[in-house]
Design an enzyme around this catalytic site. Structure first.
Site, PDB file in Angstrom:
ATOM      1  CE  LYS A  22      86.705 -64.420 -32.865  1.00  0.00           C
ATOM      2  NZ  LYS A  22      86.978 -63.563 -31.708  1.00  0.00           N
ATOM      3  CG  ASN A  23      90.101 -61.705 -33.339  1.00  0.00           C
ATOM      4  OD1 ASN A  23      88.947 -61.907 -32.947  1.00  0.00           O
ATOM      5  ND2 ASN A  23      91.143 -62.403 -32.908  1.00  0.00           N
ATOM      6  CB  CYS A 115      87.684 -64.840 -19.950  1.00  0.00           C
ATOM      7  SG  CYS A 115      87.989 -65.587 -21.529  1.00  0.00           S
ATOM      8  NE  ARG A 120      90.967 -62.689 -23.213  1.00  0.00           N
ATOM      9  CZ  ARG A 120      90.361 -63.141 -24.304  1.00  0.00           C
ATOM     10  NH1 ARG A 120      89.503 -64.119 -24.239  1.00  0.00           N
ATOM     11  NH2 ARG A 120      90.609 -62.603 -25.469  1.00  0.00           N
ATOM     12  CG  ASP A 305      93.486 -66.216 -31.221  1.00  0.00           C
ATOM     13  OD1 ASP A 305      93.506 -66.468 -30.007  1.00  0.00           O
ATOM     14  OD2 ASP A 305      92.936 -65.207 -31.688  1.00  0.00           O
ATOM     15  NE  ARG A 397      82.910 -66.090 -28.914  1.00  0.00           N
ATOM     16  CZ  ARG A 397      84.149 -66.072 -28.418  1.00  0.00           C
ATOM     17  NH1 ARG A 397      84.577 -67.054 -27.669  1.00  0.00           N
ATOM     18  NH2 ARG A 397      84.964 -65.076 -28.664  1.00  0.00           N
TER      19      ARG A 397
END
Ligand code: UD1
Length: 435
Positions: A22-23, A115, A120, A305, A397
């Site tokens: 994803k990133n 967030c 952030r 993460d 997501r």
């Protein structure tokens, strides 16, 4: 609204194919704006965030066709605005800022604002882009950027921000002259972005280190031959923890073990056996879990993460572990939910002190952000009895085909409408469940 229902306590066994990252996919999609024409991308993960980035690119005037491979047409850009409704749902929408400025000379991007996992800000993105010649005005929750001509500069980031490094890099590749970006983030996803930009004709060196050297070029060509996105190291790490926490044996294939070294090291220190064979990594746990101390750091440190997943694992270790979060404030929101499953965790400032318990018990829990949700699924897989995990949009997501992949390694998990109770038979492996 849907929820996951998990019947825990079954050791997971088997092989999980790992999807594209994803990133890496999100900045690469933004980067296609830099090179007019038709792009082809492979290994694009089927995730809500990717769909959202494609919607944003569609609104800018760049249509896409996603059919196994992704084809994206960026010949024309009609609008230069990333509106609030998209940025609010996905912070990574701000990654179009640098490419839009480089391609069209202006950009209107909603400020991401607060967030769930912390404040952030994007001050470093703006600082770097200003050094390249952009001017910004902030009004009505939007940042309005303009530039006549991007010029290379010597930029020193105050923090090695991943998104900031990506935004500045994407603008610098089309700037006139040389840019040095110091204290840059060195995450593997940035290396993938550099490789992609290079395939478009960009001239960049230093990826994987804290200094990027960029020689601007006047134009880039689209990735017509097809670029393959790197495997998702956080997804792979999550499935390895699934094997470890349930006392099973799980092999992740189609992954890159080099990117998993800190997770593999933590699993070994926790008493698991981990074997690497080419692009496959196998975790096996036959004995008790040992406590481990973890500190999250920018790459090459332990990734933030993976913090929630390791926290879930260490709730079952024989002894006291500490987990210190140095990247984001407010990233222990899974702790209160883990308490509901019987975990013993005290949060002191940015450290969670985890006192291992003999077992977790199933409970109804609420997901709060993407990786926190993953931590709750892992805890539920190990817990005695049934758990329900609500607010699945976070998991959608970032985890492609989570339910079928977990079912494929023997998890008793299914996805049902929130109001419904899961029929017991459906909780067994391979039974019909919406993915
Ligand atoms: C990216 C990842 C996210 C991961 C994070 C850290 C994507 C789409 N998301 O997020 O999954 O958790 O990296 O590895 O790739 N900061 C500032 N000023 C800025 C920018 C950031 O102070 O202008 C701070 C943030 O508040 C945070 C730290 O820097 O404390 C790291 O944030 P950053 O690396 O920017 O994370 P993201 O790019 O948002």
């Amino acid at each position: 609204m849907q929820k996951l229902v998990v019947e825990g306590g079954h050791p997971l066994q088997g092989t999980v194919p790992i999807s594209g990252a994803k990133n890496a996919a999100l900045p690469l999609l933004a980067a296609t704006l830099l090179a007019p024409g038709e792009h082809k991308l492979e290994n694009v993960p089927g995730l809500a965030d990717v769909s959202m980035m494609l919607s944003l690119l569609g609104r800018l005037g760049c249509p896409s066709l996603w059919n196994g491979k992704l084809r994206l047409e960026t010949s024309r850009i009609f609008f230069s605005e990333a509106p609030h409704d998209l940025v609010r749902k996905m912070r990574a929408s701000v990654l179009v800022l640098g490419p839009l400025l480089a391609r069209t000379g202006h950009a209107l991007v909603s400020l991401p604002g607060g967030c769930a996992i912390g404040v952030r800000p994007i001050d470093q993105h703006l600082k770097g882009l200003e050094a390249l010649g952009c001017r910004f005005e902030l009004s009505d929750g939007y940042v309005h950027g303009r530039v006549d001509r991007l010029r290379g500069a010597d930029i020193q980031l105050d923090v090695p921000t991943v998104g900031g490094t990506e935004n500045i890099l994407m603008a610098a590749v089309l700037a006139e002259g040389h840019t040095t970006l110091r204290n840059a983030a060195a995450e593997p996803e940035i290396e993938d972005l550099v490789r992609f930009l290079r395939s478009l004709g960009a001239r960049i060196e230093g990826e994987g280190s804290s200094t990027l050297e960029i020689d601007g070029v006047t134009s880039l060509r689209p990735s017509a031959a097809g670029y393959r996105i790197m495997p998702d190291r956080i997804e792979a790490g999550t499935y390895l923890v699934a094997g470890a926490i349930t006392g099973g044996k799980v092999t992740c294939i189609d992954t890159d073990p080099v990117h998993l070294d800190t997770t593999i090291d933590a699993l070994r220190r926790a008493g698991c056996e981990v074997r690497v064979d080419g692009n496959a990594v196998t975790v096996e746990r036959t004995g008790p879990l040992r406590p481990v101390d973890i500190v999250t750091r920018p790459h090459p440190g332990f990734p933030t993460d993976m913090q929630a997943q390791l926290t879930a694992l260490l709730t079952l270790a024989q002894g006291t572990s500490t987990i210190t979060e140095t990247i984001f404030e407010n990233r222990f929101m899974h702790v209160a939910e883990l308490h509901r499953m019987g975990a013993d965790i005290r949060v002191q400032s940015n450290t969670a002190v985890v006192q291992g318990v003999v077992g977790l018990k199933g409970a109804a829990v609420m997901a709060t952000d993407l990786r926190a949700s993953a931590g709750l699924v892992l805890a539920a897989l190990a817990a005695r009895g049934s758990s329900e995990i609500l607010r699945l949009h976070h998991l959608d997501r970032g985890y492609e085909a989570l339910v079928p992949k977990l079912q494929g390694i023997g998890a008793h998990i299914c996805r049902v409408d929130s109001e419904a109770r899961a029929p017991r038979a459906e909780l067994h492996t391979g039974m019909s469940a919406t993915a």
